[in-house]
Design an enzyme around this catalytic site. Structure first.
Site, PDB file in Angstrom:
ATOM      1  N   ARG A 122     -10.792 -11.462   7.713  1.00 50.46           N
ATOM      2  CA  ARG A 122      -9.643 -12.195   7.167  1.00 50.46           C
ATOM      3  C   ARG A 122     -10.070 -13.524   6.541  1.00 50.46           C
ATOM      4  NH1 ARG A 122      -4.909  -9.737   8.948  1.00 50.46           N
ATOM      5  NH2 ARG A 122      -4.994  -8.736  10.966  1.00 50.46           N
TER       6      ARG A 122
ATOM      7  N   ASP B 176       0.854  -1.180   0.000  1.00 48.95           N
ATOM      8  CA  ASP B 176       0.000   0.000   0.000  1.00 48.95           C
ATOM      9  C   ASP B 176       0.896   1.238   0.000  1.00 48.95           C
ATOM     10  OD1 ASP B 176      -1.970   1.937   0.683  1.00 48.95           O
ATOM     11  OD2 ASP B 176      -3.148   0.454   1.744  1.00 48.95           O
TER      12      ASP B 176
ATOM     13  N   LYS C  55      -1.215  -1.809  -4.501  1.00 44.71           N
ATOM     14  CA  LYS C  55      -2.051  -0.621  -4.593  1.00 44.71           C
ATOM     15  C   LYS C  55      -1.138   0.582  -4.844  1.00 44.71           C
ATOM     16  CE  LYS C  55      -5.395  -0.245  -1.460  1.00 44.71           C
ATOM     17  NZ  LYS C  55      -6.111   0.164  -0.220  1.00 44.71           N
TER      18      LYS C  55
END
Length: 185
Positions: A169, A107, A135
């Site tokens: 999760r 990220d 990302k």
């Protein structure tokens, strides 16, 4: 309505079948790329990578060792704090070994950049990064995965190991968390 169909998930981004196929292909690629290496250690970054790592190592047709690290930079929020805290360090010495770091998502890159720097100081032969998700829109430091299964948009993703406040999760797919779940919190 059950957990997997709850209104918490805005939409499914990557299906269970797409994940299985991508993990199988990633295992084949790593098997090929590491076939001539003697000391390969796969390091999972807990907790998020656990589902991906378990499925991935079963697709790697080589003798490997595994280890885990647990780090924190999020707390219970949706944005990284920028401060990396080592909660569990490696159990083994990685000097002279070929290291494959397995992460659920790349990220901002802050945590992974810190980890690569830390592990590099331990003199491994090589370090490569494998992520389930990349990302790039959120990247704040100059780091890229060496291997990635999927590139995702700038949305809060959950499932297949990824969580929000330790939940979701166990979803078998990657979905986008509905903003109503984390807005005003």
């Amino acid at each position: 309505m059950g957990f997997f169909n709850s209104g918490s998930i805005e939409r499914i981004l990557i299906s269970e079948d797409e994940i299985k196929s991508a993990v199988k292909e990633m295992g084949k690629k790593l098997t090929e790329d590491y076939k001539d290496k003697e000391n390969v250690t796969v390091i999972g970054i807990l907790k998020g990578s656990c589902v991906f790592m378990v499925d991935l190592i079963r697709e790697i047709d080589l003798p490997i060792t595994i280890d885990f690290m647990s780090v924190s930079s999020y707390g219970s929020g949706v944005k990284t704090s920028g401060v990396v805290k080592i909660i569990k360090d490696l159990d083994s010495n990685i000097e002279g070994k070929d290291i494959i770091i397995v992460e659920d998502i790349l990220d901002s890159g802050k945590t992974l950049s810190y980890l690569v720097g830390l592990l590099s100081e331990r003199n491994p032969k090589s370090i490569k990064i494998v992520t389930l998700l990349d990302k790039p829109e959120r990247r704040e430091v100059d780091i890229k995965p060496d291997y990635t299964c999927f590139t995702v948009p700038n949305a809060f993703v959950i499932g297949y190991g990824l969580d929000y406040d330790e939940k979701y999760r166990n979803l078998p797919y990657v979905g986008i968390l509905s903003p109503k779940e984390y807005m005003d919190k």
